[in-house]
Enzyme design. Structure first.
Site, PDB file in Angstrom:
ATOM      1  N   ASP A 220     -13.495  -1.399   3.190  1.00 24.98           N
ATOM      2  CA  ASP A 220     -12.688  -1.715   4.401  1.00 24.98           C
ATOM      3  C   ASP A 220     -13.537  -0.931   5.266  1.00 24.98           C
ATOM      4  O   ASP A 220     -14.068  -1.706   5.986  1.00 24.98           O
ATOM      5  CB  ASP A 220     -11.282  -0.631   3.907  1.00 24.98           C
TER       6      ASP A 220
ATOM      7  N   SER B 185       0.870  -1.073  -0.043  1.00 25.54           N
ATOM      8  CA  SER B 185       0.032   0.063  -0.055  1.00 25.54           C
ATOM      9  C   SER B 185       0.698   1.294   0.088  1.00 25.54           C
ATOM     10  O   SER B 185       1.722   1.546   1.100  1.00 25.54           O
ATOM     11  CB  SER B 185      -0.978   0.009   1.303  1.00 25.54           C
TER      12      SER B 185
ATOM     13  N   GLY C  28      -4.057  -4.358   6.083  1.00 25.74           N
ATOM     14  CA  GLY C  28      -3.241  -3.830   7.089  1.00 25.74           C
ATOM     15  C   GLY C  28      -3.284  -2.449   7.767  1.00 25.74           C
ATOM     16  O   GLY C  28      -4.194  -1.841   7.471  1.00 25.74           O
TER      17      GLY C  28
ATOM     18  N   ASP D 207      -7.046   3.330  -3.115  1.00 26.99           N
ATOM     19  CA  ASP D 207      -7.847   3.248  -1.911  1.00 26.99           C
ATOM     20  C   ASP D 207      -8.180   4.850  -1.589  1.00 26.99           C
ATOM     21  O   ASP D 207      -7.186   5.491  -1.473  1.00 26.99           O
ATOM     22  CB  ASP D 207      -7.093   2.550  -0.896  1.00 26.99           C
TER      23      ASP D 207
ATOM     24  N   LYS E 281      -1.204  -0.972  -4.426  1.00 26.33           N
ATOM     25  CA  LYS E 281      -2.388  -0.123  -3.869  1.00 26.33           C
ATOM     26  C   LYS E 281      -1.822   1.348  -3.849  1.00 26.33           C
ATOM     27  O   LYS E 281      -0.923   1.412  -3.174  1.00 26.33           O
ATOM     28  CB  LYS E 281      -3.163  -0.462  -2.882  1.00 26.33           C
TER      29      LYS E 281
ATOM     30  N   GLU F  32     -11.128   0.653  -3.362  1.00 28.14           N
ATOM     31  CA  GLU F  32     -11.203   0.577  -1.895  1.00 28.14           C
ATOM     32  C   GLU F  32     -11.833   1.661  -1.250  1.00 28.14           C
ATOM     33  O   GLU F  32     -11.395   2.983  -1.347  1.00 28.14           O
ATOM     34  CB  GLU F  32     -10.171   0.077  -1.403  1.00 28.14           C
TER      35      GLU F  32
ATOM     36  N   LYS G  26      -9.686  -6.842   8.049  1.00 25.32           N
ATOM     37  CA  LYS G  26      -8.787  -6.374   9.030  1.00 25.32           C
ATOM     38  C   LYS G  26      -9.322  -7.030  10.321  1.00 25.32           C
ATOM     39  O   LYS G  26     -10.333  -6.442  10.854  1.00 25.32           O
ATOM     40  CB  LYS G  26      -8.685  -4.772   9.100  1.00 25.32           C
TER      41      LYS G  26
ATOM     42  N   LYS H  23      -3.046   5.303  -2.708  1.00 22.98           N
ATOM     43  CA  LYS H  23      -4.126   6.085  -2.080  1.00 22.98           C
ATOM     44  C   LYS H  23      -4.454   7.195  -3.073  1.00 22.98           C
ATOM     45  O   LYS H  23      -3.721   7.724  -3.747  1.00 22.98           O
ATOM     46  CB  LYS H  23      -3.664   6.707  -0.921  1.00 22.98           C
TER      47      LYS H  23
HETATM   48  O1  OSB Z   1      -6.988   2.077   4.600  1.00 24.24           O
HETATM   49  O2  OSB Z   1      -5.946   0.129   4.281  1.00 24.24           O
HETATM   50  C1  OSB Z   1      -6.096   1.410   4.703  1.00 24.24           C
HETATM   51  C2  OSB Z   1      -3.100   1.901   6.966  1.00 24.24           C
HETATM   52  C3  OSB Z   1      -3.628   2.572   8.210  1.00 24.24           C
HETATM   53  C4  OSB Z   1      -5.092   2.795   8.104  1.00 24.24           C
HETATM   54  C5  OSB Z   1      -5.809   2.564   7.057  1.00 24.24           C
HETATM   55  C6  OSB Z   1      -5.163   1.842   6.023  1.00 24.24           C
HETATM   56  C7  OSB Z   1      -3.882   1.744   5.845  1.00 24.24           C
HETATM   57  C8  OSB Z   1      -3.168   1.369   4.704  1.00 24.24           C
HETATM   58  C9  OSB Z   1      -1.740   0.697   5.007  1.00 24.24           C
HETATM   59  O3  OSB Z   1      -3.540   1.388   3.508  1.00 24.24           O
HETATM   60  C10 OSB Z   1      -1.848  -0.787   5.051  1.00 24.24           C
HETATM   61  C11 OSB Z   1      -0.340  -1.419   5.431  1.00 24.24           C
HETATM   62  O4  OSB Z   1       0.574  -1.367   4.832  1.00 24.24           O
HETATM   63  O5  OSB Z   1      -0.295  -1.776   6.676  1.00 24.24           O
HETATM   64 MG    MG Z   2      -8.330   0.791   2.986  1.00 29.87          MG
END
Ligand code: OSB
Ligand code: MG
Length: 379
Positions: free
Chosen positions: A239, A136, A291, A189, A162, A214, A263, A164
Protein backbone atom coordinates in the site's frame (compact mmCIF):
# COMPACT_ATOMS: atom_id res chain seq x y z
CA UNK A 1 -12.15 21.34 -21.79
CA UNK A 2 -12.46 25.04 -20.85
CA UNK A 3 -12.20 24.89 -17.07
CA UNK A 4 -13.12 28.29 -15.68
CA UNK A 5 -13.21 27.74 -11.95
CA UNK A 6 -12.04 25.31 -9.29
CA UNK A 7 -13.91 25.24 -6.00
CA UNK A 8 -12.44 23.64 -2.89
CA UNK A 9 -15.22 22.60 -0.50
CA UNK A 10 -13.64 21.89 2.88
CA UNK A 11 -15.59 19.52 5.12
CA UNK A 12 -15.21 17.99 8.53
CA UNK A 13 -17.13 14.71 8.82
CA UNK A 14 -17.57 12.87 12.08
CA UNK A 15 -16.95 9.11 11.86
CA UNK A 16 -19.59 6.76 13.31
CA UNK A 17 -16.85 5.36 15.49
CA UNK A 18 -13.11 5.89 15.89
CA UNK A 19 -10.83 4.44 13.21
CA UNK A 20 -7.57 3.13 14.65
CA UNK A 21 -4.45 1.94 12.83
CA UNK A 22 -0.89 1.27 13.96
CA UNK A 23 -0.23 5.01 13.57
CA UNK A 24 -3.11 6.29 15.69
CA UNK A 25 -6.85 6.87 16.14
CA UNK A 26 -9.18 9.36 14.52
CA UNK A 27 -12.80 10.30 15.16
CA UNK A 28 -13.20 12.95 12.47
CA UNK A 29 -12.17 13.16 8.85
CA UNK A 30 -11.17 16.35 7.02
CA UNK A 31 -12.32 16.06 3.44
CA UNK A 32 -11.90 18.46 0.53
CA UNK A 33 -14.25 18.09 -2.42
CA UNK A 34 -12.88 19.63 -5.60
CA UNK A 35 -15.34 21.01 -8.11
CA UNK A 36 -14.08 21.88 -11.59
CA UNK A 37 -16.55 24.05 -13.52
CA UNK A 38 -16.45 24.49 -17.31
CA UNK A 39 -17.64 27.39 -19.48
CA UNK A 40 -21.09 25.76 -19.82
CA UNK A 41 -21.50 25.58 -16.04
CA UNK A 42 -21.01 21.78 -15.96
CA UNK A 43 -19.19 20.59 -12.81
CA UNK A 44 -16.86 17.63 -12.30
CA UNK A 45 -15.97 16.43 -8.81
CA UNK A 46 -12.88 14.98 -7.17
CA UNK A 47 -11.94 14.31 -3.56
CA UNK A 48 -8.63 15.02 -1.84
CA UNK A 49 -7.66 12.02 0.31
CA UNK A 50 -4.72 13.56 2.21
CA UNK A 51 -4.55 12.68 5.88
CA UNK A 52 -5.23 15.19 8.63
CA UNK A 53 -1.65 14.71 9.85
CA UNK A 54 1.33 13.36 7.86
CA UNK A 55 1.22 9.88 9.44
CA UNK A 56 0.05 7.60 6.62
CA UNK A 57 2.28 9.49 4.17
CA UNK A 58 4.00 12.87 3.93
CA UNK A 59 0.86 14.53 2.62
CA UNK A 60 -1.64 16.28 4.88
CA UNK A 61 -4.76 18.29 4.18
CA UNK A 62 -3.57 21.78 5.17
CA UNK A 63 -0.57 21.39 2.86
CA UNK A 64 -2.76 20.00 0.07
CA UNK A 65 -5.05 23.01 0.25
CA UNK A 66 -2.06 25.29 -0.27
CA UNK A 67 -0.65 23.14 -3.09
CA UNK A 68 -3.99 23.03 -4.91
CA UNK A 69 -4.61 26.75 -4.45
CA UNK A 70 -1.12 27.96 -5.44
CA UNK A 71 -0.35 25.51 -8.24
CA UNK A 72 -2.64 22.74 -9.37
CA UNK A 73 -5.93 24.63 -9.52
CA UNK A 74 -4.57 27.65 -11.42
CA UNK A 75 -2.57 25.37 -13.76
CA UNK A 76 -5.68 23.59 -15.06
CA UNK A 77 -7.50 26.89 -15.48
CA UNK A 78 -4.64 28.55 -17.39
CA UNK A 79 -3.64 25.70 -19.70
CA UNK A 80 -5.33 23.92 -22.56
CA UNK A 81 -6.52 20.48 -21.49
CA UNK A 82 -7.87 18.35 -24.31
CA UNK A 83 -7.95 15.11 -22.32
CA UNK A 84 -7.54 14.36 -18.58
CA UNK A 85 -4.26 12.53 -19.36
CA UNK A 86 -2.81 16.00 -20.09
CA UNK A 87 -3.15 16.92 -16.42
CA UNK A 88 -0.39 14.58 -15.20
CA UNK A 89 1.97 16.04 -17.83
CA UNK A 90 1.02 19.56 -16.81
CA UNK A 91 1.74 18.80 -13.12
CA UNK A 92 4.90 16.81 -13.82
CA UNK A 93 7.51 19.51 -13.01
CA UNK A 94 5.99 19.78 -9.53
CA UNK A 95 7.42 17.05 -7.34
CA UNK A 96 5.22 14.63 -5.37
CA UNK A 97 2.04 16.09 -3.78
CA UNK A 98 0.24 13.17 -5.43
CA UNK A 99 -2.99 13.41 -3.44
CA UNK A 100 -3.35 17.11 -4.26
CA UNK A 101 -2.67 16.43 -7.94
CA UNK A 102 -5.09 13.50 -7.97
CA UNK A 103 -7.90 15.52 -6.39
CA UNK A 104 -7.78 18.12 -9.16
CA UNK A 105 -7.20 15.49 -11.84
CA UNK A 106 -10.15 13.47 -10.51
CA UNK A 107 -12.47 16.46 -10.89
CA UNK A 108 -11.17 16.91 -14.45
CA UNK A 109 -11.86 13.22 -15.25
CA UNK A 110 -15.42 13.45 -13.92
CA UNK A 111 -16.00 16.66 -15.88
CA UNK A 112 -14.55 15.10 -19.05
CA UNK A 113 -16.79 12.04 -18.72
CA UNK A 114 -19.81 14.31 -18.23
CA UNK A 115 -18.86 16.37 -21.28
CA UNK A 116 -18.69 13.10 -23.25
CA UNK A 117 -21.96 12.01 -21.60
CA UNK A 118 -20.40 8.70 -20.62
CA UNK A 119 -19.80 6.94 -17.30
CA UNK A 120 -16.28 7.50 -15.98
CA UNK A 121 -15.85 3.72 -15.82
CA UNK A 122 -16.47 3.48 -19.60
CA UNK A 123 -14.20 6.44 -20.39
CA UNK A 124 -11.25 4.81 -18.62
CA UNK A 125 -11.82 1.45 -20.30
CA UNK A 126 -13.56 -0.35 -17.44
CA UNK A 127 -15.41 -3.54 -18.18
CA UNK A 128 -17.50 -4.44 -15.14
CA UNK A 129 -21.06 -3.51 -14.24
CA UNK A 130 -20.51 -4.40 -10.60
CA UNK A 131 -17.49 -4.59 -8.31
CA UNK A 132 -16.68 -6.76 -5.29
CA UNK A 133 -15.87 -5.03 -2.04
CA UNK A 134 -14.58 -5.93 1.37
CA UNK A 135 -14.31 -3.89 4.52
CA UNK A 136 -11.41 -2.55 6.59
CA UNK A 137 -11.70 -2.78 10.38
CA UNK A 138 -9.54 -0.68 12.67
CA UNK A 139 -7.93 -1.83 15.89
CA UNK A 140 -10.24 -2.08 18.90
CA UNK A 141 -9.34 -1.83 22.57
CA UNK A 142 -10.12 -5.51 23.12
CA UNK A 143 -10.12 -8.56 20.89
CA UNK A 144 -13.72 -9.21 21.87
CA UNK A 145 -14.77 -5.80 20.57
CA UNK A 146 -13.05 -6.58 17.26
CA UNK A 147 -14.66 -10.04 17.07
CA UNK A 148 -18.04 -8.38 17.41
CA UNK A 149 -17.28 -6.01 14.50
CA UNK A 150 -15.98 -8.85 12.35
CA UNK A 151 -19.23 -10.73 13.05
CA UNK A 152 -21.31 -7.75 11.91
CA UNK A 153 -19.37 -7.37 8.67
CA UNK A 154 -19.44 -11.09 7.87
CA UNK A 155 -23.19 -10.91 8.41
CA UNK A 156 -23.43 -7.95 5.98
CA UNK A 157 -21.87 -10.14 3.31
CA UNK A 158 -18.60 -8.34 2.59
CA UNK A 159 -16.34 -10.31 0.25
CA UNK A 160 -13.39 -10.12 2.60
CA UNK A 161 -12.53 -8.77 6.01
CA UNK A 162 -9.35 -6.76 6.59
CA UNK A 163 -8.18 -6.14 10.14
CA UNK A 164 -5.46 -3.76 11.25
CA UNK A 165 -2.58 -5.24 13.21
CA UNK A 166 0.43 -3.88 15.08
CA UNK A 167 3.14 -5.47 17.22
CA UNK A 168 1.47 -7.09 20.23
CA UNK A 169 -1.94 -7.14 18.49
CA UNK A 170 -1.36 -9.69 15.78
CA UNK A 171 -1.00 -13.47 16.03
CA UNK A 172 -3.33 -14.07 18.98
CA UNK A 173 -5.94 -11.68 17.63
CA UNK A 174 -5.92 -13.33 14.18
CA UNK A 175 -6.12 -16.77 15.81
CA UNK A 176 -9.26 -15.71 17.69
CA UNK A 177 -10.87 -14.51 14.44
CA UNK A 178 -10.08 -17.81 12.71
CA UNK A 179 -11.32 -19.82 15.71
CA UNK A 180 -14.60 -17.95 15.76
CA UNK A 181 -15.32 -17.42 12.06
CA UNK A 182 -13.54 -20.31 10.35
CA UNK A 183 -12.27 -19.86 6.81
CA UNK A 184 -13.74 -16.44 5.96
CA UNK A 185 -11.68 -14.44 3.42
CA UNK A 186 -9.39 -12.62 5.85
CA UNK A 187 -6.36 -10.34 5.53
CA UNK A 188 -4.33 -8.06 7.77
CA UNK A 189 -2.90 -4.55 7.33
CA UNK A 190 0.09 -3.44 9.42
CA UNK A 191 0.49 0.11 8.03
CA UNK A 192 4.30 -0.20 8.19
CA UNK A 193 4.42 -1.19 11.89
CA UNK A 194 7.07 -3.93 11.57
CA UNK A 195 10.72 -4.33 10.56
CA UNK A 196 12.63 -7.38 9.39
CA UNK A 197 13.59 -7.91 13.05
CA UNK A 198 9.98 -9.03 13.54
CA UNK A 199 10.22 -11.73 10.88
CA UNK A 200 9.42 -14.57 13.29
CA UNK A 201 6.07 -12.99 14.22
CA UNK A 202 5.26 -12.33 10.57
CA UNK A 203 6.08 -15.96 9.73
CA UNK A 204 3.69 -17.11 12.47
CA UNK A 205 0.90 -15.40 10.54
CA UNK A 206 1.51 -17.89 7.69
CA UNK A 207 -0.40 -20.45 9.77
CA UNK A 208 -3.73 -18.63 9.25
CA UNK A 209 -4.10 -18.84 5.48
CA UNK A 210 -4.55 -15.08 5.11
CA UNK A 211 -5.34 -13.69 1.65
CA UNK A 212 -2.43 -11.31 2.14
CA UNK A 213 -0.51 -9.18 4.61
CA UNK A 214 -0.67 -5.52 3.65
CA UNK A 215 2.30 -3.18 4.09
CA UNK A 216 4.15 -4.94 6.92
CA UNK A 217 7.35 -2.84 6.62
CA UNK A 218 8.20 0.82 6.06
CA UNK A 219 7.12 2.59 2.90
CA UNK A 220 10.57 2.96 1.32
CA UNK A 221 11.67 -0.61 2.03
CA UNK A 222 11.16 -2.39 -1.31
CA UNK A 223 14.30 -4.43 -0.72
CA UNK A 224 13.29 -5.55 2.77
CA UNK A 225 9.81 -6.39 1.51
CA UNK A 226 11.42 -8.54 -1.19
CA UNK A 227 13.48 -10.36 1.44
CA UNK A 228 10.36 -10.82 3.55
CA UNK A 229 8.21 -12.11 0.68
CA UNK A 230 10.80 -14.81 -0.04
CA UNK A 231 10.38 -16.12 3.50
CA UNK A 232 6.58 -15.98 3.72
CA UNK A 233 3.94 -18.15 2.11
CA UNK A 234 1.35 -15.39 2.66
CA UNK A 235 1.32 -12.90 -0.24
CA UNK A 236 2.66 -9.47 0.68
CA UNK A 237 0.47 -6.63 -0.61
CA UNK A 238 1.97 -3.16 -0.80
CA UNK A 239 0.00 0.00 0.00
CA UNK A 240 2.14 2.90 1.32
CA UNK A 241 5.18 1.74 -0.69
CA UNK A 242 3.43 2.15 -4.04
CA UNK A 243 3.51 5.92 -4.28
CA UNK A 244 4.14 6.13 -8.03
CA UNK A 245 4.25 4.11 -11.25
CA UNK A 246 8.02 3.83 -10.77
CA UNK A 247 7.57 2.37 -7.28
CA UNK A 248 5.14 -0.19 -8.68
CA UNK A 249 7.61 -1.12 -11.41
CA UNK A 250 10.39 -1.45 -8.82
CA UNK A 251 8.29 -3.58 -6.47
CA UNK A 252 7.31 -5.91 -9.30
CA UNK A 253 10.87 -6.25 -10.57
CA UNK A 254 12.32 -6.85 -7.08
CA UNK A 255 9.56 -9.27 -6.04
CA UNK A 256 8.63 -7.05 -3.08
CA UNK A 257 4.98 -8.11 -3.25
CA UNK A 258 2.57 -10.47 -4.97
CA UNK A 259 -0.41 -8.10 -4.81
CA UNK A 260 -0.77 -4.31 -5.10
CA UNK A 261 -3.33 -2.06 -3.41
CA UNK A 262 -3.92 0.89 -5.74
CA UNK A 263 -5.07 4.13 -4.15
CA UNK A 264 -5.72 6.70 -6.84
CA UNK A 265 -4.65 9.61 -4.62
CA UNK A 266 -1.42 8.02 -3.46
CA UNK A 267 -0.17 7.35 -7.00
CA UNK A 268 -1.12 10.77 -8.37
CA UNK A 269 -4.44 10.13 -10.09
CA UNK A 270 -6.40 8.03 -12.54
CA UNK A 271 -3.92 8.32 -15.42
CA UNK A 272 -1.16 6.89 -13.22
CA UNK A 273 -3.49 4.24 -11.77
CA UNK A 274 -4.27 3.00 -15.28
CA UNK A 275 -0.57 2.85 -16.10
CA UNK A 276 0.08 0.79 -12.96
CA UNK A 277 -2.93 -1.38 -13.80
CA UNK A 278 -1.57 -2.22 -17.24
CA UNK A 279 1.91 -2.97 -15.93
CA UNK A 280 0.65 -5.18 -13.11
CA UNK A 281 -1.64 -7.02 -15.52
CA UNK A 282 1.30 -7.75 -17.81
CA UNK A 283 3.21 -9.23 -14.87
CA UNK A 284 0.33 -11.24 -13.40
CA UNK A 285 0.13 -9.11 -10.25
CA UNK A 286 -3.51 -8.79 -9.11
CA UNK A 287 -4.80 -5.45 -7.84
CA UNK A 288 -7.47 -4.10 -5.56
CA UNK A 289 -8.57 -0.57 -4.81
CA UNK A 290 -7.72 0.73 -1.35
CA UNK A 291 -9.69 3.32 0.58
CA UNK A 292 -8.82 6.48 2.50
CA UNK A 293 -12.03 6.95 4.50
CA UNK A 294 -13.55 8.76 1.54
CA UNK A 295 -16.92 10.42 1.29
CA UNK A 296 -19.15 9.55 -1.66
CA UNK A 297 -17.18 11.41 -4.34
CA UNK A 298 -13.96 9.53 -3.62
CA UNK A 299 -15.85 6.29 -3.12
CA UNK A 300 -17.46 6.52 -6.58
CA UNK A 301 -14.08 7.30 -8.15
CA UNK A 302 -12.83 4.11 -6.46
CA UNK A 303 -15.74 2.15 -7.92
CA UNK A 304 -14.89 3.46 -11.41
CA UNK A 305 -11.20 2.47 -11.25
CA UNK A 306 -12.16 -0.97 -9.91
CA UNK A 307 -14.03 -1.70 -13.15
CA UNK A 308 -10.64 -2.20 -14.87
CA UNK A 309 -10.14 -5.94 -15.47
CA UNK A 310 -7.03 -6.56 -13.34
CA UNK A 311 -8.76 -5.32 -10.18
CA UNK A 312 -9.56 -8.94 -9.40
CA UNK A 313 -9.58 -8.79 -5.59
CA UNK A 314 -12.26 -7.13 -3.40
CA UNK A 315 -11.40 -3.51 -2.52
CA UNK A 316 -11.96 -1.38 0.60
CA UNK A 317 -14.89 0.65 -0.82
CA UNK A 318 -17.55 -0.50 1.63
CA UNK A 319 -20.98 1.19 1.85
CA UNK A 320 -21.08 4.89 2.75
CA UNK A 321 -22.80 3.82 5.96
CA UNK A 322 -19.64 2.02 7.09
CA UNK A 323 -18.28 5.42 8.20
CA UNK A 324 -20.97 8.07 7.71
CA UNK A 325 -24.35 8.77 9.23
CA UNK A 326 -25.16 10.63 6.03
CA UNK A 327 -22.91 10.78 2.96
CA UNK A 328 -22.75 13.80 0.65
CA UNK A 329 -23.81 12.11 -2.59
CA UNK A 330 -27.14 10.98 -3.98
CA UNK A 331 -27.21 8.06 -4.17
CA UNK A 332 -24.76 6.94 -1.51
CA UNK A 333 -22.48 3.95 -2.10
CA UNK A 334 -24.35 0.81 -1.20
CA UNK A 335 -22.75 -2.63 -1.05
CA UNK A 336 -25.20 -5.50 -1.07
CA UNK A 337 -23.63 -8.80 -0.15
CA UNK A 338 -20.26 -7.23 -0.90
CA UNK A 339 -21.23 -6.04 -4.38
CA UNK A 340 -21.50 -2.42 -5.53
CA UNK A 341 -23.39 -1.83 -8.78
CA UNK A 342 -21.73 0.64 -11.14
CA UNK A 343 -24.14 3.47 -11.92
CA UNK A 344 -24.78 3.78 -15.66
CA UNK A 345 -24.82 7.59 -15.78
CA UNK A 346 -22.29 10.18 -16.96
CA UNK A 347 -19.19 10.79 -14.84
CA UNK A 348 -19.00 9.16 -11.42
CA UNK A 349 -22.73 8.49 -11.73
CA UNK A 350 -23.78 10.06 -8.42
CA UNK A 351 -24.51 13.73 -7.74
CA UNK A 352 -23.01 15.82 -4.96
CA UNK A 353 -25.94 16.79 -2.75
CA UNK A 354 -25.17 20.34 -1.62
CA UNK A 355 -27.98 20.28 0.94
CA UNK A 356 -26.54 17.20 2.60
CA UNK A 357 -22.98 18.57 2.30
CA UNK A 358 -23.93 21.79 4.08
CA UNK A 359 -23.92 20.19 7.55
CA UNK A 360 -20.20 19.36 7.16
CA UNK A 361 -19.03 22.40 5.20
CA UNK A 362 -16.53 24.71 6.95
CA UNK A 363 -15.37 26.77 4.01
CA UNK A 364 -15.38 26.96 0.20
CA UNK A 365 -12.45 28.60 -1.57
CA UNK A 366 -12.82 29.46 -5.25
CA UNK A 367 -9.93 29.59 -7.70
CA UNK A 368 -10.81 31.69 -10.74
CA UNK A 369 -9.14 32.92 -13.92
CA UNK A 370 -7.82 35.84 -11.87
CA UNK A 371 -5.62 33.39 -9.92
CA UNK A 372 -2.36 32.61 -11.73
CA UNK A 373 0.04 29.90 -10.52
CA UNK A 374 1.77 31.57 -7.54
CA UNK A 375 5.43 30.93 -8.27
CA UNK A 376 8.87 32.44 -7.69
CA UNK A 377 10.44 30.49 -10.56
CA UNK A 378 9.72 31.52 -14.14
CA UNK A 379 10.68 30.28 -17.62
O1 OSB B 1 -3.95 1.54 5.15
O2 OSB B 1 -5.56 1.11 3.87
C1 OSB B 1 -5.07 1.82 4.74
C2 OSB B 1 -7.61 4.36 5.94
C3 OSB B 1 -6.83 5.49 6.01
C4 OSB B 1 -5.50 5.41 5.71
C5 OSB B 1 -4.94 4.19 5.34
C6 OSB B 1 -5.72 3.05 5.25
C7 OSB B 1 -7.08 3.13 5.60
C8 OSB B 1 -7.97 1.99 5.62
C9 OSB B 1 -9.45 2.23 5.49
O3 OSB B 1 -7.60 0.85 5.80
C10 OSB B 1 -9.92 2.07 4.11
C11 OSB B 1 -11.33 2.56 3.94
O4 OSB B 1 -12.23 1.90 4.45
O5 OSB B 1 -11.53 3.61 3.32
MG1 MG C 1 -3.31 -0.10 3.98
Amino acid sequence: MNIKEIKMHQLVMNLKSHFTTSFGSQQERFITIIEAVDDQGVSGFGECVSGEDPLYSEEFMDASLIAMKKYFGPLVIHNTINHPDDVWELFKPFKRNNMSKAAIEGAVWDLYAKQQQQPLADVIGGSKSEVDVGVSLGLEDTDNALLEKVGEKVEEGYKRIKVKIKPGRDVDMVRKIRDKFGDIPLMVDANSAYTLDDIEVLKELDAFDLMMIEQPLAAGDLIDHAKLQKQLTTPVCLDESIDSYEAAAGAIELGSCEIINVKVGRVGGITQSIKIHDLAQKHGIPLWCGGMLEAGVGRFHNVAITTLPNFTLPGDTASSGRYWYEDITTPEVIAENGVVTVIDKPGIGAAVDFDKMQQYLKKTEVITEADKPDMIFYD
